[in-house]
Design an enzyme around this catalytic site. Structure first.
Site, PDB file in Angstrom:
ATOM      1  N   GLY A  79     -20.870  -6.692   4.967  1.00  0.00           N
ATOM      2  CA  GLY A  79     -21.077  -6.992   6.391  1.00  0.00           C
ATOM      3  C   GLY A  79     -21.130  -5.779   7.053  1.00  0.00           C
ATOM      4  O   GLY A  79     -20.712  -4.442   6.529  1.00  0.00           O
ATOM      5  N   THR A 132      -4.872   9.513  -8.970  1.00  0.00           N
ATOM      6  CA  THR A 132      -4.265  10.281  -8.048  1.00  0.00           C
ATOM      7  C   THR A 132      -4.590   9.896  -6.634  1.00  0.00           C
ATOM      8  O   THR A 132      -4.467  10.594  -5.604  1.00  0.00           O
ATOM      9  CB  THR A 132      -4.912  11.747  -7.974  1.00  0.00           C
ATOM     10  OG1 THR A 132      -6.351  11.507  -7.997  1.00  0.00           O
ATOM     11  CG2 THR A 132      -4.604  12.310  -9.461  1.00  0.00           C
ATOM     12  N   HIS A 135      26.946 -16.817 -12.073  1.00  0.00           N
ATOM     13  CA  HIS A 135      27.025 -16.133 -13.130  1.00  0.00           C
ATOM     14  C   HIS A 135      26.499 -16.938 -14.409  1.00  0.00           C
ATOM     15  O   HIS A 135      26.721 -18.072 -14.302  1.00  0.00           O
ATOM     16  CB  HIS A 135      28.466 -15.764 -13.340  1.00  0.00           C
ATOM     17  CG  HIS A 135      28.938 -15.096 -14.556  1.00  0.00           C
ATOM     18  ND1 HIS A 135      28.792 -13.862 -14.796  1.00  0.00           N
ATOM     19  CD2 HIS A 135      29.453 -15.813 -15.864  1.00  0.00           C
ATOM     20  CE1 HIS A 135      29.363 -13.724 -15.877  1.00  0.00           C
ATOM     21  NE2 HIS A 135      29.486 -14.876 -16.875  1.00  0.00           N
TER      22      HIS A 135
HETATM   23  P1  FAD Z   1      -8.924  -4.875  -0.817  1.00  0.00           P
HETATM   24  O1  FAD Z   1      -7.785  -5.804  -1.679  1.00  0.00           O
HETATM   25  O2  FAD Z   1      -9.411  -3.700  -1.260  1.00  0.00           O
HETATM   26  O3  FAD Z   1     -10.078  -5.898  -0.205  1.00  0.00           O
HETATM   27  C1  FAD Z   1     -11.060  -5.345   0.538  1.00  0.00           C
HETATM   28  C2  FAD Z   1     -12.203  -6.345  -0.009  1.00  0.00           C
HETATM   29  O4  FAD Z   1     -13.108  -6.091   1.078  1.00  0.00           O
HETATM   30  C3  FAD Z   1     -13.022  -6.069  -1.345  1.00  0.00           C
HETATM   31  O5  FAD Z   1     -13.236  -7.142  -2.003  1.00  0.00           O
HETATM   32  C4  FAD Z   1     -14.453  -5.542  -0.736  1.00  0.00           C
HETATM   33  O6  FAD Z   1     -15.341  -5.612  -1.714  1.00  0.00           O
HETATM   34  C5  FAD Z   1     -14.555  -6.324   0.399  1.00  0.00           C
HETATM   35  N1  FAD Z   1     -15.354  -5.429   1.483  1.00  0.00           N
HETATM   36  C6  FAD Z   1     -15.096  -4.047   1.676  1.00  0.00           C
HETATM   37  N2  FAD Z   1     -16.354  -3.745   2.640  1.00  0.00           N
HETATM   38  C7  FAD Z   1     -16.935  -4.880   2.731  1.00  0.00           C
HETATM   39  C8  FAD Z   1     -18.280  -5.003   3.504  1.00  0.00           C
HETATM   40  N3  FAD Z   1     -18.575  -4.246   4.383  1.00  0.00           N
HETATM   41  N4  FAD Z   1     -18.818  -6.270   3.654  1.00  0.00           N
HETATM   42  C9  FAD Z   1     -18.053  -7.236   2.671  1.00  0.00           C
HETATM   43  N5  FAD Z   1     -16.981  -7.100   2.087  1.00  0.00           N
HETATM   44  C10 FAD Z   1     -16.575  -5.787   2.180  1.00  0.00           C
HETATM   45  N6  FAD Z   1      -0.264  -3.822  -4.462  1.00  0.00           N
HETATM   46  C11 FAD Z   1       0.863  -4.742  -4.551  1.00  0.00           C
HETATM   47  O7  FAD Z   1       1.351  -4.937  -3.625  1.00  0.00           O
HETATM   48  N7  FAD Z   1       1.188  -5.062  -5.896  1.00  0.00           N
HETATM   49  C12 FAD Z   1       0.619  -4.698  -7.101  1.00  0.00           C
HETATM   50  O8  FAD Z   1       0.958  -4.934  -8.037  1.00  0.00           O
HETATM   51  C13 FAD Z   1      -0.482  -3.613  -7.149  1.00  0.00           C
HETATM   52  N8  FAD Z   1      -1.082  -3.426  -8.346  1.00  0.00           N
HETATM   53  C14 FAD Z   1      -2.251  -2.770  -8.242  1.00  0.00           C
HETATM   54  C15 FAD Z   1      -3.027  -2.157  -9.117  1.00  0.00           C
HETATM   55  C16 FAD Z   1      -4.188  -1.554  -9.119  1.00  0.00           C
HETATM   56  C17 FAD Z   1      -4.833  -1.134 -10.520  1.00  0.00           C
HETATM   57  C18 FAD Z   1      -4.705  -1.090  -7.932  1.00  0.00           C
HETATM   58  C19 FAD Z   1      -5.920  -0.491  -7.796  1.00  0.00           C
HETATM   59  C20 FAD Z   1      -4.015  -1.557  -6.732  1.00  0.00           C
HETATM   60  C21 FAD Z   1      -2.694  -2.218  -6.932  1.00  0.00           C
HETATM   61  N9  FAD Z   1      -2.187  -2.544  -5.673  1.00  0.00           N
HETATM   62  C22 FAD Z   1      -1.008  -3.433  -5.718  1.00  0.00           C
HETATM   63  C23 FAD Z   1      -2.670  -2.382  -4.213  1.00  0.00           C
HETATM   64  C24 FAD Z   1      -3.367  -3.618  -3.710  1.00  0.00           C
HETATM   65  O9  FAD Z   1      -4.426  -4.050  -4.429  1.00  0.00           O
HETATM   66  C25 FAD Z   1      -3.897  -3.217  -2.435  1.00  0.00           C
HETATM   67  O10 FAD Z   1      -2.999  -2.707  -1.406  1.00  0.00           O
HETATM   68  C26 FAD Z   1      -4.380  -4.340  -1.605  1.00  0.00           C
HETATM   69  O11 FAD Z   1      -5.606  -4.960  -2.326  1.00  0.00           O
HETATM   70  C27 FAD Z   1      -5.168  -4.138  -0.237  1.00  0.00           C
HETATM   71  O12 FAD Z   1      -5.362  -5.175  -0.013  1.00  0.00           O
HETATM   72  P2  FAD Z   1      -6.941  -5.290   1.244  1.00  0.00           P
HETATM   73  O13 FAD Z   1      -7.004  -6.694   1.617  1.00  0.00           O
HETATM   74  O14 FAD Z   1      -6.461  -4.191   2.368  1.00  0.00           O
HETATM   75  O15 FAD Z   1      -7.953  -4.531   0.604  1.00  0.00           O
HETATM   76  P1  NAI Z   2       0.081   7.475  -6.047  1.00  0.00           P
HETATM   77  O1  NAI Z   2      -0.114   7.865  -4.657  1.00  0.00           O
HETATM   78  O2  NAI Z   2       0.919   6.321  -6.371  1.00  0.00           O
HETATM   79  O3  NAI Z   2       0.128   8.357  -7.093  1.00  0.00           O
HETATM   80  C1  NAI Z   2      -0.720   9.524  -7.346  1.00  0.00           C
HETATM   81  C2  NAI Z   2      -0.127  10.636  -8.165  1.00  0.00           C
HETATM   82  O4  NAI Z   2      -0.804  11.469  -8.436  1.00  0.00           O
HETATM   83  C3  NAI Z   2       1.269  11.531  -7.298  1.00  0.00           C
HETATM   84  O5  NAI Z   2       2.190  11.349  -8.093  1.00  0.00           O
HETATM   85  C4  NAI Z   2       0.642  12.688  -7.105  1.00  0.00           C
HETATM   86  O6  NAI Z   2       1.503  13.699  -6.977  1.00  0.00           O
HETATM   87  C5  NAI Z   2      -0.450  13.017  -8.116  1.00  0.00           C
HETATM   88  N1  NAI Z   2      -1.360  13.756  -8.008  1.00  0.00           N
HETATM   89  C6  NAI Z   2      -2.238  13.823  -7.043  1.00  0.00           C
HETATM   90  N2  NAI Z   2      -3.306  14.736  -7.200  1.00  0.00           N
HETATM   91  C7  NAI Z   2      -3.032  15.292  -8.488  1.00  0.00           C
HETATM   92  C8  NAI Z   2      -3.799  16.333  -9.575  1.00  0.00           C
HETATM   93  N3  NAI Z   2      -4.595  16.918  -8.955  1.00  0.00           N
HETATM   94  N4  NAI Z   2      -3.260  16.411 -10.497  1.00  0.00           N
HETATM   95  C9  NAI Z   2      -1.874  15.753 -11.080  1.00  0.00           C
HETATM   96  N5  NAI Z   2      -1.582  14.836  -9.995  1.00  0.00           N
HETATM   97  C10 NAI Z   2      -1.957  14.767  -9.050  1.00  0.00           C
HETATM   98  O7  NAI Z   2      -1.487   6.819  -6.309  1.00  0.00           O
HETATM   99  P2  NAI Z   2      -2.064   5.654  -7.356  1.00  0.00           P
HETATM  100  O8  NAI Z   2      -1.225   5.533  -8.687  1.00  0.00           O
HETATM  101  O9  NAI Z   2      -3.535   5.999  -7.778  1.00  0.00           O
HETATM  102  O10 NAI Z   2      -1.968   4.528  -6.559  1.00  0.00           O
HETATM  103  C11 NAI Z   2      -2.799   4.127  -5.562  1.00  0.00           C
HETATM  104  C12 NAI Z   2      -2.153   3.166  -4.460  1.00  0.00           C
HETATM  105  O11 NAI Z   2      -2.204   1.788  -5.197  1.00  0.00           O
HETATM  106  C13 NAI Z   2      -0.684   3.424  -4.337  1.00  0.00           C
HETATM  107  O12 NAI Z   2      -0.514   3.572  -2.833  1.00  0.00           O
HETATM  108  C14 NAI Z   2      -0.221   2.274  -4.648  1.00  0.00           C
HETATM  109  O13 NAI Z   2       0.846   1.808  -3.555  1.00  0.00           O
HETATM  110  C15 NAI Z   2      -1.089   1.131  -4.941  1.00  0.00           C
HETATM  111  N6  NAI Z   2      -0.518   0.478  -6.213  1.00  0.00           N
HETATM  112  C16 NAI Z   2       0.611  -0.421  -6.044  1.00  0.00           C
HETATM  113  C17 NAI Z   2       1.017  -1.015  -7.217  1.00  0.00           C
HETATM  114  C18 NAI Z   2       2.193  -1.555  -7.085  1.00  0.00           C
HETATM  115  O14 NAI Z   2       2.900  -1.894  -6.039  1.00  0.00           O
HETATM  116  N7  NAI Z   2       2.982  -1.886  -8.090  1.00  0.00           N
HETATM  117  C19 NAI Z   2       0.480  -0.858  -8.635  1.00  0.00           C
HETATM  118  C20 NAI Z   2      -0.699   0.218  -8.505  1.00  0.00           C
HETATM  119  C21 NAI Z   2      -1.056   0.578  -7.430  1.00  0.00           C
END
Ligand code: FAD
Ligand code: NAI
EC number: 1.8.1.4
Length: 462
Positions: free
Chosen positions: A115, A267, A441
């Site tokens: 979109g 990162t 408990h």
């Molecule tokens: P997103 O989930 O990123 O969704 C955005 C959607 O918009 C996408 O599907 C994309 O295709 C679509 N989109 C974008 N632009 C357009 C466009 N122009 N037209 C049509 N569609 C479009 N968070 C947690 O709370 N717990 C976790 O355990 C957790 N684990 C994670 C593990 C990993 C490996 C990663 C990468 C992230 C994790 N996160 C976790 C973070 C979480 O996935 C995000 O915070 C969350 O998905 C954000 O939701 P959102 O709706 O903002 O965007």
């Molecule tokens: P993050 O922000 O959690 O961690 C990035 C790490 O990389 C930091 O420790 C930072 O100091 C380090 N870093 C940055 N630049 C670097 C460099 N040049 N060399 C070495 N280290 C460097 O980001 P991450 O793990 O990529 O996750 C992204 C987002 O996804 C987070 O904001 C998190 O909230 C969300 N997420 C949430 C999960 C959950 O809720 N369980 C699981 C996975 C992702």
């Protein structure tokens, strides 16, 4: 051209939850999604697949490390990687199909494609332009890039590539000791990879309670993860099936190289707004590329809202969901609300790590007088029976009023236990309120009660 009350761009946890709530509030809704399946980053390449692999690899870890001690002896499982990948894919499919079902049930139109917003009140998908009284951008985020590091999603991968590797690497280097690096690093360490985490700062998981950081790193080291702290990655070299990571130690500028079969770059993530046409519309953005919104999630362009990872705040699925519900209430003429002070964070390693509210470090900086109640899972009968005695619950309360200001847990089921404290904080409860609540408990949640008791006259089992 179809006409809607609301068009939401993006079907992640922010977008799909917003769409459902809008429909429940009687609005005519469409949701635009460019991926082949609904659910966004979280369901397709984030929360759900990573938790499936964490679960499967944890089961293996339990079988290898704890079964024999409980008298469960005999044939131990080995890894069928293809099968594990198809279990992960099935889990994703069940969840994304579930959203499709909910869209149909709530009569939400899925506009398939990418979109753009040619002008306020209009959303273009492919060649079609649709009208909407309100447009909600929920376009999410993508992995941030690192200078000198070229991702090919095969040997140098982001979390997306790390969730679909062709085989389990022998050696994995993880750049960044944040949430993604430690969750996915744990998965591959449990599956037999030698995992080295290279982190720029001197502590893992920046922003977290310092005591939890130390205990967490010690626990991960015991599980075999290696850490190189205070190290700035300079570049990676991709050599088809291998890679090299060049880094400099910040303390003495010395240069080092690590070999790996796979390098995971973790990162951080950045907002995704490509192709939406926000520049031409004049939508105000922050220096970090986030869409700026007011307290009602509305941008500076009337009728255009934004929620989730694309705006400021923790990049968490549940934060996006809460904003989705609140923004829906807002466009339906009601009053949406998100309490940003009570958003839990959970890391799904083993043990789990969970937090909510203020850390001691935050309070010291603010000059706020506080007290701490802490209880080790070693004093919890259920945890001991389950080989889960590592870790603790720490509750921080106001020194004078006893009101709970924050909590930090590392231990079994931390991600579930934290919600008792979230509810208490929403109600403005004191540590004593928690301490006086009867807890069954033997449960892990008794450790929460004991930590609350420790804010007062002291815990019973320590
Ligand atoms: P997103 O989930 O990123 O969704 C955005 C959607 O918009 C996408 O599907 C994309 O295709 C679509 N989109 C974008 N632009 C357009 C466009 N122009 N037209 C049509 N569609 C479009 N968070 C947690 O709370 N717990 C976790 O355990 C957790 N684990 C994670 C593990 C990993 C490996 C990663 C990468 C992230 C994790 N996160 C976790 C973070 C979480 O996935 C995000 O915070 C969350 O998905 C954000 O939701 P959102 O709706 O903002 O965007
Ligand atoms: P993050 O922000 O959690 O961690 C990035 C790490 O990389 C930091 O420790 C930072 O100091 C380090 N870093 C940055 N630049 C670097 C460099 N040049 N060399 C070495 N280290 C460097 O980001 P991450 O793990 O990529 O996750 C992204 C987002 O996804 C987070 O904001 C998190 O909230 C969300 N997420 C949430 C999960 C959950 O809720 N369980 C699981 C996975 C992702």
């Amino acid at each position: 051209m179809a006409s809607y009350d609301v068009i939401i761009i993006g079907s992640g946890p922010g977008g799909y939850v917003c769409a459902i709530r809008c429909a429940q509030l009687g609005l005519k809704v469409a949701c635009v999604e460019g991926r082949d399946t609904l659910g966004g980053t979280c369901l397709n390449v984030g929360c759900i697949p990573s938790k499936a692999l964490l679960h499967a690899s944890h089961m293996l870890h339990e079988a290898e490390h704890n079964f024999a001690a409980m008298g469960l002896v005999g044939k131990s499982p080995s890894v069928d990687w293809k099968k594990m990948m198809s279990y992960k894919e099935d889990t994703i499919g069940q969840n994304t199909k579930g959203i499709e079902f909910l869209f149909k049930k709530n009569k939400i139109d899925w506009l398939k494609g990418w979109g753009a917003i040619p002008e306020a009140g209009k959303v273009k998908v492919g060649d079609e332009v649709h009208e909407a009284k309100h447009i909600i951008i929920a376009s999410g985020s993508e992995p941030a890039s690192l200078p000198g590091v070229e991702v090919d999603e095969k040997t140098v991968v982001t979390s997306t590539g790390a969730l679909e590797l062709g085989k389990i690497p022998k050696k994995m280097v993880v750049i960044g000791a944040g949430v993604i690096g430690l969750e996915l690093g744990s998965v591959y360490a449990r599956l037999g990879a030698e995992v080295t985490v290279v982190e720029f700062l001197d502590a893992i998981t920046p922003g977290m309670d310092a005591e939890v950081q130390k205990t967490f790193q010690r626990t991960l080291k015991k599980q075999g993860l290696k850490f190189i702290m205070g190290a700035a990655v300079q570049k990676t070299e991709s050599l088809k099936t291998k890679a090299k990571v060049h880094y400099k130690l910040r303390k003495d500028d010395s240069e080092h190289v690590l070999d790996a079969d796979v390098v995971l770059v973790a990162t951080g993530r950045k907002p995704f707004t490509e192709g939406l046409g926000l520049d031409a519309l004049g939508v105000k953005m922050s220096a970090r590329g986030q869409i700026e919104v007011n307290a009602h999630w509305e941008t500076n362009v009337p009728g255009i809202y934004a929620i989730g990872d694309v705006i400021d705040g923790p990049m968490l699925a549940h934060k996006a969901e809460d904003e989705g519900m609140a923004a829906a209430e807002q466009v339906a003429g009601k009053h949406g609300h998100v309490n940003y002070g009570v958003i839990p964070g959970v890391i799904y390693t083993h043990p789990e790590v969970a937090n909510v509210g203020m850390t001691e470090e935050n309070l010291k900086e603010a000059g706020h007088a506080y007290k701490v109640g802490k209880f080790s899972f070693m004093g919890n009968g259920r945890a001991k029976a389950n080989f889960a005695g590592d870790g603790f619950v720490k509750i921080i309360a106001d020194k004078d009023t006893d009101r709970i200001l924050g909590a930090h847990i590392i231990g079994p089921a931390a991600g579930d236990l934290i919600h008792e404290i979230c509810v208490a904080m929403e109600f403005g409860a004191s540590a004593e309120d928690l301490a006086m609540t009867c807890h069954a408990h033997p449960t892990y949640s008794e450790a929460v009660r004991e930590a609350a008791l420790a804010c007062g006259d002291g815990p019973i089992h320590m």
